[in-house]
Design an enzyme around this catalytic site. Sequence first.
Site: not given
Length: 367
Positions: A145, A196, A229, A253, A257
Site C-alpha cells: 500500500y 505467502k 490462501d 486488510d 475483514d
Amino acid sequence: MSETLKFAVLPGDGIGPEVMDVALEVLSAATKPEGISLDFSSADVGGIAIDNHGEALPESTLEVCRAADAILFGSVGGPKWESLPPKEQPERAALLPLRKEFSLFANIRPGLLFPELVDASPLKTERIPDGIDIVCIRELTGGIYFGQPKATRTLEDGQKEALDTMIYKTSEIERIAEVAAVAAYGRGKKVCSVDKANVLETSVLWRQTVTEYFKKNHPDLELSHMYVDNAAMQLARDPNQFDVLFTENMFGDILSDEMGVICGSLGMMSSASLGVSQNRFDKPFGLYEPAGGTAPDIAGQGIANPCAQILSAAMMLRYSFGYDAIADRIGNAVKKAVQDGVRTGDIAFGKTPVGTKEMAAAIIERL
Ligand code: NAD
C-alpha cells in the site's frame, strides 16, 4: 496512588457521539473506584470538522491529540460529505493523516463472538459452539500500500501498465512480531504468522525474520506459519484454531475483514492501532476505535450498540495505560450484560431491544 489518564476524544459523526458519550461513562465508572481520574479533551474530526473548521482533521484537533497519551476515536463520514472530492472526504482526510502523524503501524482487532450471539455469524453454529475468540494483528504502514515506486505508464504499443511495490525491512517485521507476542502473552500464547512465502520475496524475509525473532526473544510462545490462501480458508472453517494471527498490510486488510464478517455484528467489534512512540506511561501511543462506521441509517435515534466503543476504550486502558485488570472487568461486564439478555437491536435476535444508554447502564451495573 492516584493517577490521571490523559487522552483525546474524537467522537466524529453519525452514531459516533452517541456511543462515545456512554463509553466515557463506562470508562469513568470502571476507573473511579481505583482512584484513577480521566483527563480528556474532545475535538472535532471528520464531517463535523469539515462543517466547523473547513477540513476533516484541523490543526487544533491534531494539537489535542499530540498533547494526549492516546486517542479514543468514534467514526467519521456520512452522506452529507460524500459528494466532496475523495481526498477531502472524512475517512480519507482524517484517519489516514492520523495514522501517518502518529506512525500507527500495528492494527489489533479482536475477533470476539460471544456464544450467545453465534446466530450473528454466517458460519454454521455447530462449527463455533463456544463463539469465537481470536485476535488479528495487521501491519499498517508498510507493504504494497505504501511501497515506492507506484506508477501507471503508457507503453509504446499504447497499452497501459501499472506498478505497485511490495516492500518490507526487518525492523518493520520485528516490531509487528513484538506486538503479536505481547498480545499472545495475555491470551493462549499461540501465534500464527501469515505470509505467502512460496511466491513472494517479502514473505520469505517475513518468515525468516519472524522465526528468528521468536526463537531469540519469545521461545516460550508457540509459533506457526501459514500461507495466506490457507489462512483465509481456515478462518472460515475453524476460526478458533487461531489464537493470535498476524500478518502484513494487504493480507491483514483482507483477513481482518473476513474475521469481522464471521464474528457477526459490527456493533461489537473494537480495534486498536498502536504507534511507534511510547507515551508517558511507557506504553505505545494508540488510536482506539470501533470497527464499524457512522451507521447513518440509525444515527440520532439512540439505538446504536455502544459495545464496540466501550470495548475500544477497554483496549486503550490495556495497551496505552497498562490497566489490564480494569480492561478485563469492562470486557466481562459487556459479556455479562449480553448473556443476561440486555441487547441493542443489532444483536437482539428476538429479545426486546434496549437503547444505547440502557445498554451502557446495564454494563456499568455489572462492572
Ligand atoms: P457502517 O459500519 O456505518 O454501517 C453498516 C451497517 O452496520 C449499518 O446497517 C449500521 O446500522 C450497522 N452498524 C454499524 N455500527 C453499528 C452499531 N454500533 N450499532 C448498531 N448497528 C451498527 O458502514 P457504512 O454504512 O458502509 O458506512 C457509513 C459511513 O461510515 C460512511 O460514510 C463510511 O465512509 C463511514 N465509515 C467510517 C469508518 C471509520 O470512521 N473508521 C469505518 C467504516 C465506515
